[in-house]
Design a protein around this motif. Structure first.
Motif, PDB file in Angstrom:
ATOM      1  N   ARG A 201       0.872  -1.184   0.238  1.00  0.00           N
ATOM      2  CA  ARG A 201      -0.090  -0.085   0.151  1.00  0.00           C
ATOM      3  C   ARG A 201       0.944   1.273  -0.119  1.00  0.00           C
ATOM      4  O   ARG A 201       0.564   2.205  -0.829  1.00  0.00           O
ATOM      5  CB  ARG A 201      -1.142   0.035   1.085  1.00  0.00           C
ATOM      6  CG  ARG A 201      -1.947   1.117   1.208  1.00  0.00           C
ATOM      7  CD  ARG A 201      -2.708   1.161   2.549  1.00  0.00           C
ATOM      8  NE  ARG A 201      -1.525   1.090   3.871  1.00  0.00           N
ATOM      9  CZ  ARG A 201      -1.831   0.550   4.922  1.00  0.00           C
ATOM     10  NH1 ARG A 201      -2.925  -0.445   4.996  1.00  0.00           N
ATOM     11  NH2 ARG A 201      -0.822   0.642   5.781  1.00  0.00           N
TER      12      ARG A 201
ATOM     13  N   LEU B  67       1.713   0.665  -4.417  1.00  0.00           N
ATOM     14  CA  LEU B  67       0.259   1.068  -4.835  1.00  0.00           C
ATOM     15  C   LEU B  67       0.168   1.521  -6.293  1.00  0.00           C
ATOM     16  O   LEU B  67      -0.811   0.996  -6.916  1.00  0.00           O
ATOM     17  CB  LEU B  67      -0.360   1.752  -3.714  1.00  0.00           C
ATOM     18  CG  LEU B  67      -2.056   1.672  -4.036  1.00  0.00           C
ATOM     19  CD1 LEU B  67      -2.731   0.407  -4.251  1.00  0.00           C
ATOM     20  CD2 LEU B  67      -2.642   2.405  -3.018  1.00  0.00           C
TER      21      LEU B  67
ATOM     22  N   ASP C 196      -7.128  -5.054  -3.262  1.00  0.00           N
ATOM     23  CA  ASP C 196      -8.040  -4.340  -2.398  1.00  0.00           C
ATOM     24  C   ASP C 196      -8.410  -5.333  -1.246  1.00  0.00           C
ATOM     25  O   ASP C 196      -8.641  -4.860  -0.021  1.00  0.00           O
ATOM     26  CB  ASP C 196      -9.334  -4.045  -3.145  1.00  0.00           C
ATOM     27  CG  ASP C 196      -9.209  -2.676  -4.127  1.00  0.00           C
ATOM     28  OD1 ASP C 196      -8.062  -1.764  -3.815  1.00  0.00           O
ATOM     29  OD2 ASP C 196      -9.908  -2.382  -4.925  1.00  0.00           O
TER      30      ASP C 196
ATOM     31  N   PHE D 249      -5.521  -5.313   1.190  1.00  0.00           N
ATOM     32  CA  PHE D 249      -5.720  -4.348   2.074  1.00  0.00           C
ATOM     33  C   PHE D 249      -6.794  -4.159   3.107  1.00  0.00           C
ATOM     34  O   PHE D 249      -6.655  -3.779   4.097  1.00  0.00           O
ATOM     35  CB  PHE D 249      -5.933  -3.028   1.221  1.00  0.00           C
ATOM     36  CG  PHE D 249      -4.876  -2.644   0.162  1.00  0.00           C
ATOM     37  CD1 PHE D 249      -3.339  -3.181   0.477  1.00  0.00           C
ATOM     38  CD2 PHE D 249      -5.039  -1.912  -0.958  1.00  0.00           C
ATOM     39  CE1 PHE D 249      -2.380  -3.078  -0.401  1.00  0.00           C
ATOM     40  CE2 PHE D 249      -3.718  -1.742  -1.722  1.00  0.00           C
ATOM     41  CZ  PHE D 249      -2.624  -2.130  -1.481  1.00  0.00           C
TER      42      PHE D 249
END
Length: 464
Positions: free
Chosen positions: A314, A318, A334, A337
């Motif tokens: 992230r 990212l 996603d 995360f």
């Protein structure tokens, strides 16, 4: 023939390297169209190298332990003259000017690469599919995944395309494909095999560095050992490499094996539990002392993997994912995360610190029980798109890989060996050893293989 058999036959002059390489290419032509495992064809370079290898033997040159053995290399490491695409169209321009350490070490040992194998985008899925080359299929059953991210490596070697394949593992990428395709592998201790890619535009984040390993996949455990021994030569480009001898000090026997229990809140398919029991009986038959005891926590190490690796992705990677990955891959990212609870620097640092305590607990346990026998996956097989089946799909998949990915957090060596078939599909187990005791894990894996047999031969019997 196994890699060990081929190396010996070439050394003794029973077969030539050109003969071995042409045979592997013939198998590639016969099998790869249905599997899509080898996605970069290196036959011309391989045949030229084979002719030189035969000339070297004729001259009486000193021959390496893999002299003349046909192998494959995963497409996410540097191979001179080839793109290190990592399954991403935007990286096709990253053409390597030099070999990565594993390629260099295998070449020096005499191995000859006949092709490069498929991987998912950024090598960050437990399935193998990307927008450049498409999906790789499992040679046992195309309706189940071949695993990932070294799915091309495991699929190809199971099908007989070369005797030895290279792969790597940050969350299970050697072991998941070996399990799915019915072959053997080991995720070595971090630092055992040197790693470096000159095509990389920046260094990898720290936790990615210390949870990732390069390793071999093969049909037979003796070839996993042979391939790993040839991989571990020192390379100064990797400052974390530890140049230890392969074989550690002799341990007092008989060795104790702890059979891990599935933790509360998790459930394993009956076939998975049966495979562990089968392996336990085989180890007992081989003279190991097998005990069912409570092992250190593995649930929290799995959670820590998601607190650490996705947090680094992230913060530092990212942009690359958002700009170069497919929408499907970004949906998976996603979900990574969402599983990451390290939302700020303090929580990330706390997770990093906590990791050390779990490693210590496992190391102390491994002093009493030099081996731990675990399931590799809590399900006997997964669909090729299991991680795309809606919200929570990635978490469901990784909960099934509790004993696989949790052990990446601990950076301990883990071998995988098949034990048989369930409904015509491969199934196997994982063996965990202490740091830099790959020799201990592989000896136990070979004891299981001696009793279960080499599973790929049963795959080939179907062709007959």
């Amino acid at each position: 023939m196994s890699a060990s058999e081929q190396a010996q036959a070439i050394r003794c002059g029973e077969i030539g390297t050109v003969e071995a390489v042409e045979s592997a290419i013939g198998r590639l032509d016969a099998m790869n169209g249905a599997l899509n495992a080898v996605v970069v064809d290196l036959r011309e370079e391989a045949l030229a190298a084979a002719r030189e290898a035969d000339a070297a033997r004729a001259r009486g040159d000193e021959l390496g332990p893999l002299h003349g053995v046909p192998v494959t290399i995963k497409i996410n490491v540097d191979f001179t003259g080839q793109a290190n695409s990592n399954g991403v169209p935007g990286l096709l321009g990253l053409v390597a000017r030099d070999d990565s350490p594993i390629v260099r070490n295998w070449r020096r040992a005499g191995a000859i690469a006949i092709g490069q194998t498929n991987t998912p985008e950024f090598s960050m899925r437990v399935m193998t599919e990307n927008p450049i080359y498409g999906r790789t299929l499992n040679p046992w059953d195309p309706s189940i995944t071949c695993g990932g991210s070294s799915g091309g490596a495991a699929s190809s070697v199971a099908a007989g395309i070369g005797a030895l394949a290279h792969g790597n593992d940050i969350g299970g990428s050697l072991r998941s494909p070996a399990f799915a395709c019915g072959v053997s592998t080991i995720k070595p201790t971090t630092g055992r095999v040197p790693a470096y890619n000159g095509t990389a535009t920046s260094e990898r984040p720290m936790l990615a560095q210390i949870t990732s390993s390069q390793g071999p996949i093969a049909r037979e455990v003796r070839d996993v050992r042979l391939g790993l021994q040839a991989m571990i030569a020192r390379d100064p480009r990797d400052p974390w490499h530890v140049p230890l001898p392969f074989d550690g000090p002799a341990l007092e026997g008989p060795l104790k094996v702890a059979v891990a229990e599935v933790p509360e809140g998790f459930s394993a398919h009956p076939a998975v539990l049966a495979a562990v029991e089968d392996a336990a009986r085989m180890l007992a038959d081989a003279g190991y002392v097998v005990e069912r005891v409570k092992t250190p926590d593995i649930v929290r190490p799995l959670e820590l993997w998601f607190d650490l690796i996705p947090a680094e992705m992230r913060e530092l990677q990212l942009g690359a994912y958002r700009s170069m990955a497919t929408p499907e891959m970004n949906r998976i990212v996603d979900q990574y995360f969402e599983m990451c609870h390290a939302r700020d620097l303090k929580s990330f640092m706390a997770a990093s610190a906590e990791r050390t305590g779990h490693i210590r607990n496992w190391m102390l346990f491994l002093e009493r029980y030099p081996l731990v026998l675990t399931p590799l996956c809590l399900e006997p097989s997964l669909a090729p798109d299991a991680d795309l089946q809606g919200p929570g799909a990635v978490e469901r998949v990784f909960r099934s890989f509790l004993f696989q990915t949790g052990l990446n957090t601990l950076a301990l060596p883990c071998a995988v060996v098949p034990t048989g078939l369930h409904e015509g599909r491969p199934i196997g187990v994982q063996l965990v050893a202490s740091r830099f005791r790959e020799d201990v894990a592989l000896a136990a894996a070979e004891a299981i293989e001696d009793r279960a047999g080499v599973l790929a031969r049963r795959l080939w019997d179907r062709e007959a």
